[in-house]
Scaffold this active site. Sequence first.
Site, PDB file in Angstrom:
ATOM      1  N   GLY A   1      14.264 -13.005 -16.483  1.00 31.07           N
ATOM      2  CA  GLY A   1      15.260 -13.550 -15.565  1.00 31.07           C
ATOM      3  C   GLY A   1      16.211 -12.540 -14.959  1.00 31.07           C
ATOM      4  N   SER A   2      15.770 -11.262 -14.879  1.00 31.93           N
ATOM      5  CA  SER A   2      16.711 -10.286 -14.317  1.00 31.93           C
ATOM      6  C   SER A   2      16.964 -10.536 -12.832  1.00 31.93           C
ATOM      7  CB  SER A   2      16.217  -8.856 -14.555  1.00 31.93           C
ATOM      8  OG  SER A   2      15.059  -8.571 -13.812  1.00 31.93           O
TER       9      SER A   2
ATOM     10  N   ARG B   1      -2.361 -30.295 -13.448  1.00 32.55           N
ATOM     11  CA  ARG B   1      -1.394 -29.589 -12.615  1.00 32.55           C
ATOM     12  C   ARG B   1      -0.483 -30.569 -11.875  1.00 32.55           C
ATOM     13  NH1 ARG B   1      -1.302 -24.285 -10.804  1.00 32.55           N
ATOM     14  NH2 ARG B   1      -3.402 -23.886 -11.548  1.00 32.55           N
TER      15      ARG B   1
ATOM     16  N   ARG C   1       3.821 -19.530 -12.498  1.00 34.83           N
ATOM     17  CA  ARG C   1       2.851 -20.607 -12.314  1.00 34.83           C
ATOM     18  C   ARG C   1       2.550 -20.736 -10.828  1.00 34.83           C
ATOM     19  NH1 ARG C   1       0.704 -20.755 -16.840  1.00 34.83           N
ATOM     20  NH2 ARG C   1      -0.400 -22.653 -16.224  1.00 34.83           N
TER      21      ARG C   1
ATOM     22  N   LEU D   1       1.917 -22.745  -7.572  1.00 36.31           N
ATOM     23  CA  LEU D   1       2.339 -24.069  -7.097  1.00 36.31           C
ATOM     24  C   LEU D   1       1.424 -24.523  -5.964  1.00 36.31           C
ATOM     25  CD1 LEU D   1       6.168 -23.345  -7.093  1.00 36.31           C
ATOM     26  CD2 LEU D   1       4.926 -24.810  -8.711  1.00 36.31           C
TER      27      LEU D   1
ATOM     28  N   ASN E   1      10.321 -16.607  -2.618  1.00 39.18           N
ATOM     29  CA  ASN E   1       9.701 -15.962  -3.785  1.00 39.18           C
ATOM     30  C   ASN E   1       9.875 -14.458  -3.666  1.00 39.18           C
ATOM     31  OD1 ASN E   1       8.027 -15.665  -6.137  1.00 39.18           O
ATOM     32  ND2 ASN E   1       6.326 -15.067  -4.802  1.00 39.18           N
TER      33      ASN E   1
ATOM     34  N   HIS F   1       7.944 -10.953  -4.862  1.00 38.82           N
ATOM     35  CA  HIS F   1       6.644 -10.510  -5.361  1.00 38.82           C
ATOM     36  C   HIS F   1       6.656  -8.981  -5.433  1.00 38.82           C
ATOM     37  CE1 HIS F   1       2.370 -10.749  -6.179  1.00 38.82           C
ATOM     38  NE2 HIS F   1       2.180  -9.787  -5.296  1.00 38.82           N
TER      39      HIS F   1
ATOM     40  N   THR G   1       4.682 -20.661   1.044  1.00 37.78           N
ATOM     41  CA  THR G   1       3.823 -21.633   1.717  1.00 37.78           C
ATOM     42  C   THR G   1       2.703 -22.019   0.745  1.00 37.78           C
ATOM     43  OG1 THR G   1       2.502 -19.847   2.663  1.00 37.78           O
ATOM     44  CG2 THR G   1       4.319 -20.701   4.018  1.00 37.78           C
TER      45      THR G   1
HETATM   46  C1  GAR Z   1       9.619  -9.334 -11.215  1.00 34.41           C
HETATM   47  O1  GAR Z   1       9.155  -8.019 -11.119  1.00 34.41           O
HETATM   48  C2  GAR Z   1       9.019 -10.195 -10.104  1.00 34.41           C
HETATM   49  O2  GAR Z   1       8.851  -9.499  -8.888  1.00 34.41           O
HETATM   50  C3  GAR Z   1       7.686 -10.563 -10.691  1.00 34.41           C
HETATM   51  O3  GAR Z   1       7.951 -10.806 -12.050  1.00 34.41           O
HETATM   52  C4  GAR Z   1       9.067 -10.022 -12.463  1.00 34.41           C
HETATM   53  C5  GAR Z   1      10.074 -10.949 -13.096  1.00 34.41           C
HETATM   54  O4  GAR Z   1      11.106 -10.244 -13.720  1.00 34.41           O
HETATM   55  N1  GAR Z   1       7.135 -11.690 -10.041  1.00 34.41           N
HETATM   56  C6  GAR Z   1       5.838 -11.917  -9.927  1.00 34.41           C
HETATM   57  O5  GAR Z   1       4.987 -11.177 -10.378  1.00 34.41           O
HETATM   58  C7  GAR Z   1       5.489 -13.184  -9.189  1.00 34.41           C
HETATM   59  N2  GAR Z   1       4.086 -13.254  -8.942  1.00 34.41           N
HETATM   60  P1  GAR Z   1      12.463 -10.973 -14.064  1.00 34.41           P
HETATM   61  O6  GAR Z   1      12.104 -12.212 -14.876  1.00 34.41           O
HETATM   62  O7  GAR Z   1      13.226  -9.976 -14.888  1.00 34.41           O
HETATM   63  O8  GAR Z   1      13.162 -11.313 -12.785  1.00 34.41           O
END
Ligand code: GAR
Length: 197
Positions: free
Chosen positions: A13-14, A66, A92, A94, A108, A110, A142
């Site tokens: 969750g950073s 799902r 997950r 969606l 989102n 990524h 999307t």
């Molecule tokens: C982050 O690096 C984010 O970009 C990635 O997961 C990590 C979550 O870190 N997201 C994905 O890979 C989505 N497909 P966090 O929980 O510390 O924010």
Amino acid sequence: MSQRVAILISGSGSNMVALAQSMTGDHPGRPCLVLSNDPQAGGLAKAQAMGIPTAVVDHRPFKGDRAGFEAALLKVLAEAQPDLVALAGFMRVLTGDFVRHYEGRMLNIHPSLLPKYKGLHTHSRAIAAGDTEAGCTVHEVTAELDDGPILGQARVPILPADTPNSLAARILPLEHQLYPLVLRRVLEGGRSPITLP
Ligand code: GAR
């Protein structure tokens, strides 16, 4: 009145913390809920410590269902009445059915320079491909995985000694800068992409 922002997480969750900490003062948004599909997600305690309501919809009892999982997520989300949903390390996939409920109102982050490397293991794939740069992207969600209009990107050079871990460690702080900037711009009605650095 402030716009309500729900943040979906699966892990530490950073990015959620960066978003939540940005929503103070004259910011147009306020966090209304942190929702995780994993009861063990480290981000839940961080949200609680910041005084943000939290909820868990564990995906595991919904194995093979799902639609049931998404219906449960939608129910919890609807109670929080978010104006915007921010996926922040939510792992997950969606479906289009879910996305339609928050069309144009779901973001989102990524960890790649989309459209390159949708899906998982983005940093190792960028290194293996011999790319000279990597980064992260914030985009509108999307129905297609890791698709949708790009709202911001931050890039870093890939160094010869880089490993997936070292690259991730350099990109994560940029995620924490980029996502709040994009969130604020979107809540203010802007959609033009932000580029860092
Ligand atoms: C982050 O690096 C984010 O970009 C990635 O997961 C990590 C979550 O870190 N997201 C994905 O890979 C989505 N497909 P966090 O929980 O510390 O924010």
